[in-house]
Scaffold this motif. Structure first.
Motif, PDB file in Angstrom:
ATOM      1  N   LEU A 230     111.166  27.745  92.577  1.00  0.00           N
ATOM      2  CA  LEU A 230     112.255  28.671  92.891  1.00  0.00           C
ATOM      3  C   LEU A 230     112.473  29.666  91.755  1.00  0.00           C
ATOM      4  N   PHE A 231     112.263  29.197  90.524  1.00  0.00           N
ATOM      5  CA  PHE A 231     112.325  30.124  89.394  1.00  0.00           C
ATOM      6  C   PHE A 231     111.237  31.191  89.527  1.00  0.00           C
ATOM      7  N   GLY A 232     110.052  30.760  89.969  1.00  0.00           N
ATOM      8  CA  GLY A 232     108.984  31.716  90.214  1.00  0.00           C
ATOM      9  C   GLY A 232     109.381  32.737  91.267  1.00  0.00           C
ATOM     10  N   PHE A 233     110.095  32.297  92.299  1.00  0.00           N
ATOM     11  CA  PHE A 233     110.558  33.230  93.326  1.00  0.00           C
ATOM     12  C   PHE A 233     111.567  34.210  92.741  1.00  0.00           C
ATOM     13  N   GLY A 234     112.390  33.718  91.816  1.00  0.00           N
ATOM     14  CA  GLY A 234     113.327  34.611  91.147  1.00  0.00           C
ATOM     15  C   GLY A 234     112.608  35.679  90.354  1.00  0.00           C
ATOM     16  N   VAL A 235     111.552  35.269  89.643  1.00  0.00           N
ATOM     17  CA  VAL A 235     110.759  36.236  88.874  1.00  0.00           C
ATOM     18  C   VAL A 235     110.117  37.251  89.815  1.00  0.00           C
ATOM     19  N   PHE A 236     109.565  36.762  90.915  1.00  0.00           N
ATOM     20  CA  PHE A 236     108.914  37.664  91.862  1.00  0.00           C
ATOM     21  C   PHE A 236     109.931  38.628  92.489  1.00  0.00           C
ATOM     22  N   SER A 237     111.145  38.163  92.735  1.00  0.00           N
ATOM     23  CA  SER A 237     112.185  39.039  93.278  1.00  0.00           C
ATOM     24  C   SER A 237     112.517  40.162  92.299  1.00  0.00           C
ATOM     25  N   LEU A 238     112.524  39.844  91.006  1.00  0.00           N
ATOM     26  CA  LEU A 238     112.767  40.883  89.997  1.00  0.00           C
ATOM     27  C   LEU A 238     111.618  41.896  89.976  1.00  0.00           C
ATOM     28  N   VAL A 239     110.406  41.410  90.188  1.00  0.00           N
ATOM     29  CA  VAL A 239     109.270  42.326  90.291  1.00  0.00           C
ATOM     30  C   VAL A 239     109.446  43.235  91.502  1.00  0.00           C
ATOM     31  N   GLU A 240     109.865  42.649  92.631  1.00  0.00           N
ATOM     32  CA  GLU A 240     110.087  43.448  93.843  1.00  0.00           C
ATOM     33  C   GLU A 240     111.170  44.495  93.632  1.00  0.00           C
TER      34      GLU A 240
END
Length: 259
Positions: A230-240
């Protein structure tokens, strides 16, 4: 700046807000063992932040919700007309509604209201008071299970990368943060769907819950592994938030057609 451009800018803030919320969820599980959903993460942030930050997050979540609903209704992302495309638009609509609900929670927190607890369980309890409520919960569970499977498929195929600018989509760490994130979300949605299906068969809402209940249901170290995802998803959301290619909602054209 046109209304469409403003909405797109705020939508990027919405992606960033989503990233922060998932980061908080992961942090709480890993550091304290506390399981929360995005609404709980909002409440956690509100305890140490002012109304201005909550207001910015609420504006971003609202814009993101509108953008997702526009995609569902107007197909601004250009989904195919096949069954897969229809499901993607349905998913966009459900995501839009969920983020509008998060917006409402943020506004409530700005006004000093306390967190509302288990909204999924409350909704299930209400549904069970109506004739056919158990069937409705079973259907909801089936939909959530399907969403979980879709998330896992995205993690394997990496199809989420097509929405990014090519330079970022080619970066290995971006791809793997997204894969980990979608895989973790898939696991969470499968557990939530299981809760709903079990409640539909038992005609009781006591075991129903959202992301917080799903994370609490997992035992250590599986909960930590999922939290890292889920932390990885948070990082990816910031990239988006910075590098996703966003199709603008034709606000001006819709307004002209309306009036």
């Amino acid at each position: 700046m046109t209304a469409s451009t403003r909405l797109t800018t705020l939508t990027r803030i919405g992606f960033a807000t989503r990233g922060v919320l998932y980061g908080v969820i992961a942090y709480l599980v890993i550091r304290t063992g506390r399981a929360e959903d995005p609404g709980g993460a909002l409440a956690y942030l509100s305890a140490g932040s002012g109304k201005f930050l909550l207001g910015v997050m609420a504006a971003g979540l609202l814009a993101y919700g509108i953008w997702r609903l526009a995609d569902a209704a107007l197909n601004i992302e250009g989904h195919d007309g096949d069954k897969k495309g229809v499901m993607e638009r349905v998913g966009a609509g459900l995501s839009g509604l969920a983020h509008l609900f998060l917006t409402w929670q943020a506004i409530q927190l700005m006004q000093g209201a306390a967190s509302n607890g288990n909204g999924v369980q409350d909704s299930a309890r209400t549904a069970l008071t109506f004739p056919g409520g158990g069937i409705a919960i079973l259907l909801a569970g089936a939909v959530v299970l399907l969403v979980g499977v879709v998330q896992l498929v995205r993690a394997v195929k990496g199809s989420f990368l097509r929405h990014l600018e090519p330079e970022m989509a080619r970066r290995t760490w971006v791809a793997w943060s997204g894969r980990a994130g979608y895989a973790a979300r898939g696991v969470v949605f499968l557990i939530i769907g299981y809760f709903l299906v079990a409640a539909g068969f038992d005609t009781t809402s006591s075991g129903v819950g959202g992301m917080d209940a799903a994370l609490a249901w997992l035992e250590n170290p599986v909960d930590v592994i999922v939290a890292l995802g889920l932390f990885g998803f948070g990082v990816f959301s910031l990239v988006e938030a910075r590098w996703r290619v966003l199709q603008s909602v034709p606000v001006e054209r819709l307004a002209a057609a309306r009036f």
